[in-house]
Structures are given as C-alpha cells and as structure tokens.
Design an enzyme around this catalytic site. Sequence first.
Site, PDB file in Angstrom:
ATOM      1  N   HIS A  71      -3.425   2.122   8.410  1.00 52.99           N
ATOM      2  CA  HIS A  71      -2.173   2.678   8.253  1.00 52.99           C
ATOM      3  C   HIS A  71      -2.127   3.790   7.270  1.00 52.99           C
ATOM      4  O   HIS A  71      -1.696   4.819   7.507  1.00 52.99           O
ATOM      5  CB  HIS A  71      -1.236   1.624   7.839  1.00 52.99           C
ATOM      6  CG  HIS A  71       0.108   1.689   7.500  1.00 52.99           C
ATOM      7  ND1 HIS A  71       1.359   1.631   8.200  1.00 52.99           N
ATOM      8  CD2 HIS A  71       0.832   2.562   6.614  1.00 52.99           C
ATOM      9  CE1 HIS A  71       2.331   1.737   7.794  1.00 52.99           C
ATOM     10  NE2 HIS A  71       2.208   2.536   6.848  1.00 52.99           N
ATOM     11  N   GLU A  72      -2.870   3.362   6.065  1.00 49.83           N
ATOM     12  CA  GLU A  72      -2.745   4.382   4.951  1.00 49.83           C
ATOM     13  C   GLU A  72      -3.613   5.703   5.511  1.00 49.83           C
ATOM     14  O   GLU A  72      -3.153   6.936   5.047  1.00 49.83           O
ATOM     15  CB  GLU A  72      -3.356   3.850   3.629  1.00 49.83           C
ATOM     16  CG  GLU A  72      -2.760   2.583   3.116  1.00 49.83           C
ATOM     17  CD  GLU A  72      -1.306   2.804   2.955  1.00 49.83           C
ATOM     18  OE1 GLU A  72      -0.789   3.917   2.873  1.00 49.83           O
ATOM     19  OE2 GLU A  72      -0.607   1.596   2.940  1.00 49.83           O
TER      20      GLU A  72
ATOM     21  N   GLY B 184       0.959  -1.175   0.049  1.00 42.86           N
ATOM     22  CA  GLY B 184      -0.045   0.089  -0.034  1.00 42.86           C
ATOM     23  C   GLY B 184       0.810   1.194   0.096  1.00 42.86           C
ATOM     24  O   GLY B 184       2.041   1.304   0.258  1.00 42.86           O
TER      25      GLY B 184
ATOM     26  N   HIS C  57      -1.582   7.937   7.144  1.00 41.36           N
ATOM     27  CA  HIS C  57      -0.630   8.797   6.422  1.00 41.36           C
ATOM     28  C   HIS C  57      -1.337   9.944   6.063  1.00 41.36           C
ATOM     29  O   HIS C  57      -0.742  10.929   5.772  1.00 41.36           O
ATOM     30  CB  HIS C  57      -0.221   8.038   5.289  1.00 41.36           C
ATOM     31  CG  HIS C  57       0.928   7.023   5.361  1.00 41.36           C
ATOM     32  ND1 HIS C  57       2.205   7.771   5.917  1.00 41.36           N
ATOM     33  CD2 HIS C  57       1.200   5.888   5.108  1.00 41.36           C
ATOM     34  CE1 HIS C  57       3.238   6.506   5.955  1.00 41.36           C
ATOM     35  NE2 HIS C  57       2.542   5.415   5.625  1.00 41.36           N
TER      36      HIS C  57
ATOM     37  N   CYS D  55       6.709   0.125   7.423  1.00 40.20           N
ATOM     38  CA  CYS D  55       6.426   1.411   6.610  1.00 40.20           C
ATOM     39  C   CYS D  55       7.296   1.717   5.520  1.00 40.20           C
ATOM     40  O   CYS D  55       8.811   1.804   5.787  1.00 40.20           O
ATOM     41  CB  CYS D  55       6.161   2.557   7.419  1.00 40.20           C
ATOM     42  SG  CYS D  55       5.582   3.961   6.681  1.00 40.20           S
ATOM     43  N   LEU D  56       7.282   1.868   4.226  1.00 40.91           N
ATOM     44  CA  LEU D  56       7.935   2.199   3.401  1.00 40.91           C
ATOM     45  C   LEU D  56       8.879   3.705   3.463  1.00 40.91           C
ATOM     46  O   LEU D  56       9.823   3.740   3.039  1.00 40.91           O
ATOM     47  CB  LEU D  56       7.349   2.298   1.876  1.00 40.91           C
ATOM     48  CG  LEU D  56       6.879   0.969   1.549  1.00 40.91           C
ATOM     49  CD1 LEU D  56       5.927   1.295  -0.039  1.00 40.91           C
ATOM     50  CD2 LEU D  56       7.612   0.017   1.155  1.00 40.91           C
TER      51      LEU D  56
ATOM     52  N   GLN E 109       3.334  10.036   0.648  1.00 39.99           N
ATOM     53  CA  GLN E 109       4.434   9.526   1.090  1.00 39.99           C
ATOM     54  C   GLN E 109       5.299   9.768  -0.319  1.00 39.99           C
ATOM     55  O   GLN E 109       6.557   9.461  -0.330  1.00 39.99           O
ATOM     56  CB  GLN E 109       4.342   7.961   1.008  1.00 39.99           C
ATOM     57  CG  GLN E 109       3.786   7.466   2.308  1.00 39.99           C
ATOM     58  CD  GLN E 109       3.620   5.868   2.335  1.00 39.99           C
ATOM     59  OE1 GLN E 109       2.852   5.343   2.105  1.00 39.99           O
ATOM     60  NE2 GLN E 109       4.633   5.136   3.013  1.00 39.99           N
TER      61      GLN E 109
END
Length: 173
Positions: A132-133, A44, A136, A90-91, A49
């Site tokens: 999570h998204e 995702g 963000h 997390c990226l 990001q």
Amino acid sequence: MEILSHPSPPLATESCEVDPMNDDALRSLVERMAKLMYEAPGIGLAAPQIGVMKKVIVFDLSEDASELTALCNPRIVEASEECEVDEEGCLSLPGISVPVNRACRVIVEAQTLEGDRVRIEADGLQARMFQHECDHLAGKLIIDRATPEERKAALRRYREAQEMGARAGGNQT
Ligand code: ZN
C-alpha cells in the site's frame, strides 16, 4: 499540515528518492508524519500523503503505538505469487474500503534514516501495508488497484461518505 484526501495531485504523482545521509529535513518530516499517523489513527503513512514528494514511509503495526519505524526509498524486490484479496482502507480516502488483491509475502529493501540498507521479509498485514505504502510513493491509490466496476462503486461510496462527513477508522494507511 494535514493528510491530503483524494483527489489531490501529490497523491497521483511519483515521489523522488531521498539521500538519508544528506537530507537534514528528514527527521522533522518523519516526526510530522508519525504525529499525523497516530492522530488519524493509522498504521502507516507515506510522505506524499502530506504533500511531500519524497520516498519516505512511517508505520507502526503494534497495538500500543510502541513500534514506530521510518524507511527511506522502500522497494518491493520480491513478491509471492500467492495473493489474497482483502478490504483495504486509506487515510487519503476517508470513510471507504476497497477490496485489493495483494501478494501474501514480500521482501522489501530500504534505507533507515541513518542510511543503512535493510531487507525486510513481511507477510500478512505488514506485507499488505508495504504494498500500500509503496503504491503511494508511485502515485497509486487503492482505487487504482480495483476493477473498473469496483472503482466506480468505491468512488460513489467515497462521495457519499464525504457528504456525511465520515472519518477514517480501523487499519488505515
Ligand atoms: Zn493510503
């Protein structure tokens, strides 16, 4: 264009709602996000990001990168009281994972790229991914969900991982 790593101002800032019917840049944004998500590889990615402050997410929980979904303005409208703590990566925090408490089930309302309203019931990994998204899009990272001690320890591991040049792996979002 790259995925931003913590610390970076877009990662700590709330994104803006989009109007899918009147935003010609959305399709190319989603294409770039999908490309970076698959390259990472991740499951995702949220627009902030990559420094674009729009409430847009992409995700794909399939094994073979065959189920790309893009959503605009996703919002968690219901969350189960039942929660579960699990390690989350997390990226934007490559190299570490943090234990995060999340609702086991959520209902998400969003719009498609065509502007249609959708309501999605999610559990398991998908429920965790949505939370999570949506974090963000609100300018929150997994370290902001951790206890003060866990946050400190996670940031220490993060600094060490950066010094080692660690790359993200696993279920990253
Ligand atoms: Zn993330």
